[in-house]
Scaffold this motif. Structure first.
Motif, PDB file in Angstrom:
ATOM      1  N   UNK A  65      13.811 -47.003 -33.981  1.00 15.34           N
ATOM      2  CA  UNK A  65      14.410 -45.703 -33.640  1.00 15.34           C
ATOM      3  C   UNK A  65      15.368 -45.194 -34.725  1.00 15.34           C
ATOM      4  N   UNK A  66      15.340 -45.790 -35.920  1.00 18.23           N
ATOM      5  CA  UNK A  66      16.346 -45.399 -36.904  1.00 18.23           C
ATOM      6  C   UNK A  66      16.195 -43.950 -37.365  1.00 18.23           C
ATOM      7  N   UNK A  67      14.988 -43.372 -37.277  1.00 17.82           N
ATOM      8  CA  UNK A  67      14.791 -41.986 -37.706  1.00 17.82           C
ATOM      9  C   UNK A  67      15.646 -41.013 -36.895  1.00 17.82           C
ATOM     10  N   UNK A  74      18.182 -27.909 -41.486  1.00 17.50           N
ATOM     11  CA  UNK A  74      16.845 -27.325 -41.587  1.00 17.50           C
ATOM     12  C   UNK A  74      16.508 -26.921 -43.010  1.00 17.50           C
ATOM     13  N   UNK A  75      17.548 -26.603 -43.793  1.00 15.73           N
ATOM     14  CA  UNK A  75      17.306 -26.245 -45.189  1.00 15.73           C
ATOM     15  C   UNK A  75      16.755 -27.413 -46.002  1.00 15.73           C
ATOM     16  N   UNK A  76      16.982 -28.627 -45.528  1.00 13.25           N
ATOM     17  CA  UNK A  76      16.518 -29.818 -46.239  1.00 13.25           C
ATOM     18  C   UNK A  76      15.146 -30.292 -45.759  1.00 13.25           C
ATOM     19  N   UNK A  77      14.659 -29.760 -44.639  1.00 12.14           N
ATOM     20  CA  UNK A  77      13.370 -30.173 -44.105  1.00 12.14           C
ATOM     21  C   UNK A  77      13.504 -30.894 -42.779  1.00 12.14           C
ATOM     22  N   UNK A  78      12.431 -31.568 -42.380  1.00 13.10           N
ATOM     23  CA  UNK A  78      12.397 -32.267 -41.085  1.00 13.10           C
ATOM     24  C   UNK A  78      11.785 -33.654 -41.262  1.00 13.10           C
ATOM     25  N   UNK A  79      12.396 -34.634 -40.615  1.00 12.63           N
ATOM     26  CA  UNK A  79      11.871 -36.004 -40.627  1.00 12.63           C
ATOM     27  C   UNK A  79      11.546 -36.403 -39.197  1.00 12.63           C
ATOM     28  N   UNK A  80      10.360 -36.927 -38.990  1.00 12.15           N
ATOM     29  CA  UNK A  80       9.964 -37.434 -37.673  1.00 12.15           C
ATOM     30  C   UNK A  80       8.998 -38.597 -37.856  1.00 12.15           C
ATOM     31  N   UNK A  81       8.685 -39.285 -36.775  1.00 14.01           N
ATOM     32  CA  UNK A  81       7.762 -40.415 -36.851  1.00 14.01           C
ATOM     33  C   UNK A  81       6.323 -39.915 -36.933  1.00 14.01           C
ATOM     34  N   UNK A  82       5.456 -40.693 -37.554  1.00 13.69           N
ATOM     35  CA  UNK A  82       4.035 -40.344 -37.597  1.00 13.69           C
ATOM     36  C   UNK A  82       3.448 -40.334 -36.195  1.00 13.69           C
ATOM     37  N   UNK A 221      16.032 -59.856 -37.095  1.00 14.28           N
ATOM     38  CA  UNK A 221      14.689 -59.301 -36.922  1.00 14.28           C
ATOM     39  C   UNK A 221      14.720 -58.073 -36.013  1.00 14.28           C
ATOM     40  N   UNK A 222      14.082 -56.993 -36.483  1.00 15.84           N
ATOM     41  CA  UNK A 222      13.990 -55.781 -35.682  1.00 15.84           C
ATOM     42  C   UNK A 222      15.149 -54.819 -35.840  1.00 15.84           C
ATOM     43  N   UNK A 223      16.162 -55.187 -36.642  1.00 18.98           N
ATOM     44  CA  UNK A 223      17.326 -54.327 -36.857  1.00 18.98           C
ATOM     45  C   UNK A 223      17.360 -53.823 -38.302  1.00 18.98           C
ATOM     46  N   UNK A 224      17.978 -52.665 -38.496  1.00 17.75           N
ATOM     47  CA  UNK A 224      18.203 -52.121 -39.835  1.00 17.75           C
ATOM     48  C   UNK A 224      19.617 -51.549 -39.909  1.00 17.75           C
ATOM     49  N   UNK A 225      20.089 -51.377 -41.122  1.00 18.48           N
ATOM     50  CA  UNK A 225      21.384 -50.728 -41.342  1.00 18.48           C
ATOM     51  C   UNK A 225      21.139 -49.408 -42.080  1.00 18.48           C
ATOM     52  N   UNK A 226      21.679 -48.328 -41.529  1.00 16.76           N
ATOM     53  CA  UNK A 226      21.594 -47.012 -42.169  1.00 16.76           C
ATOM     54  C   UNK A 226      22.893 -46.784 -42.931  1.00 16.76           C
ATOM     55  N   UNK A 227      22.786 -46.662 -44.243  1.00 20.41           N
ATOM     56  CA  UNK A 227      23.954 -46.386 -45.073  1.00 20.41           C
ATOM     57  C   UNK A 227      24.025 -44.875 -45.328  1.00 20.41           C
ATOM     58  N   UNK A 228      25.183 -44.295 -45.065  1.00 17.65           N
ATOM     59  CA  UNK A 228      25.383 -42.859 -45.247  1.00 17.65           C
ATOM     60  C   UNK A 228      26.275 -42.675 -46.466  1.00 17.65           C
TER      61      UNK A 228
END
Length: 388
Positions: A65-67, A74-82, A221-228
């Motif tokens: 669910x990291x997305x 909106x000026x930068x676009x849109x990201x979603x899952x396939x 396992x199964x986790x990620x880190x989002x760096x901002x």
């Protein structure tokens, strides 16, 4: 008899000395030498070229669910899952990037060997075209996913596996070459964005100067880190003469994000921009989705989708020019993409005649894109003067 006695006594006296000598000559068993594994020279070189960035915050979340945590305007676009974009049930869902005009998308799909490869499609009217594999991306890359294109339509980021990566997935960047109608050889983005773990996604909101990259380094396992982080216009590496070897190692692996904060002033300003992005994202979910090509974000609380929304007549007139320019750009991009396909199929003689038209079309796209950005700013700022 006396001689024999003397000889025996001599042997008795010498025996302890002989035994002592034998003890001293006892063979010493050498311990086996354990060779330390040598670090990959690419990692060493990459560490010495660690980019200096300001990481304002980080979020640990489930990989699946990291997305949903990536906030871009909106000026930068849109990201979603396939999975969401293709309306399919996929266990190996990655991501789709749709440009700010909503007429071009990039995504990955598994090939016959179940390795993900990148494709693009264009929106013609109300329908999407057939997927076309990106050319040039596979140079040094065996598997690619998680695409992101900057608003210039040229600079492209993605996650890739292969001989050029130092872990599983690494983040790469490339640029589109209009002369060859393909992307240039991808380059590894380096540290601290990449590690010996999996580094999945790189996305930039140029309008708000907020960037994201995602990694499973030091995660279960199964986790990620989002760096901002705060993206910069030009790359600046840490000066090795200003820091110790351990400090450089800490920067390269992101030992502590607080090490990048400096006096905290720039971080605080970035956190405020991030807060506004989050508010805008929540508001956009609370209202029905409108045509992105008709929308203009005025501030954190207002998004207009019609000239009737404006209080300023001047701003409304600028908005109408903006919508017209957006439609022109959408049409021009569709024509240019079709011309590129024809160019790729043409023989050498025909290509010479087509090359000039392609270059003129690409220059027109760049000029029109700049005009759109200018109109957006003018319409927004003019309206803000009236409503404030």
């Amino acid at each position: 008899m006396k001689l024999r006695t003397v000889a025996i006594l001599s042997l008795v006296l010498l025996l302890p000395l002989s035994l002592s000598a034998q003890k001293k000559k006892k063979r010493v068993v050498k311990k086996p030498v354990i060779e330390q594994p040598q670090e990959d020279p690419r990692i060493t070189n990459m560490r010495e070229m660690t980019q200096q960035i300001l990481i304002i915050d980080s979020i640990v979340t489930d990989k699946r669910i990291f997305l949903s945590h990536l906030r871009i305007s909106q000026e930068a676009g849109t990201i979603m899952s396939t999975q969401q974009f293709l309306n399919q049930s996929q266990d190996d869902s990655t991501s789709v990037f749709i440009n700010e005009m909503g007429n071009k998308a990039y995504f990955s799909l598994p090939d016959d060997s179940l390795h993900h490869q990148l494709y693009t499609i264009d929106k013609l009217g109300d329908e999407w075209s057939r997927p076309i594999a990106l050319q040039g991306i596979s140079d040094g890359i065996s598997e690619a996913a998680y695409p992101f294109m900057l608003t210039d339509g040229i600079t492209f980021y993605f996650a890739g596996k292969g001989p050029e990566s130092i872990g599983g997935y690494d983040i790469f960047f490339t640029r589109y070459d209009s002369h060859s109608s393909r992307f240039m050889k991808p380059e590894n983005l380096g540290m601290p964005f990449n590690s010996e773990a999996n580094d999945y996604m790189y996305a930039i909101d140029e309008y708000n100067r907020i960037g994201y990259f995602v990694s499973d380094r030091r995660q279960p396992e199964g986790k990620v880190c989002i760096y901002i982080f705060v993206p910069s216009d030009s790359r600046k590496n840490y000066d090795l003469s200003d820091y110790s070897e351990q400090q450089i190692r800490n920067f390269s692996t992101i030992s502590q994000i607080a090490d990048t904060w400096g006096n905290g002033t720039e971080r605080q300003a970035a956190l405020e921009r991030l807060k506004h992005l989050s508010v805008a994202a929540k508001q956009s979910k609370a209202v029905p989705t409108a045509d992105a090509s008709q929308q203009l974000i005025i501030n954190d609380a207002l998004t207009y989708s019609s000239a009737k929304d404006f209080r300023s007549r001047e701003a409304a007139a600028l908005y109408e020019q903006l919508i017209k320019a957006r439609k022109q750009l959408s049409t021009l991009n569709a024509e240019l993409d079709s011309a590129r396909e024809d160019y790729a199929k043409a023989n050498a003689a025909d290509r010479e005649g087509m090359k000039r038209e392609l270059l003129l079309g690409e220059q027109e796209v760049l000029q029109l894109s700049e005009r759109i950005k200018t109109l957006e700013k003018q319409a927004r700022n003019t309206e803000i003067k009236v409503i404030n």
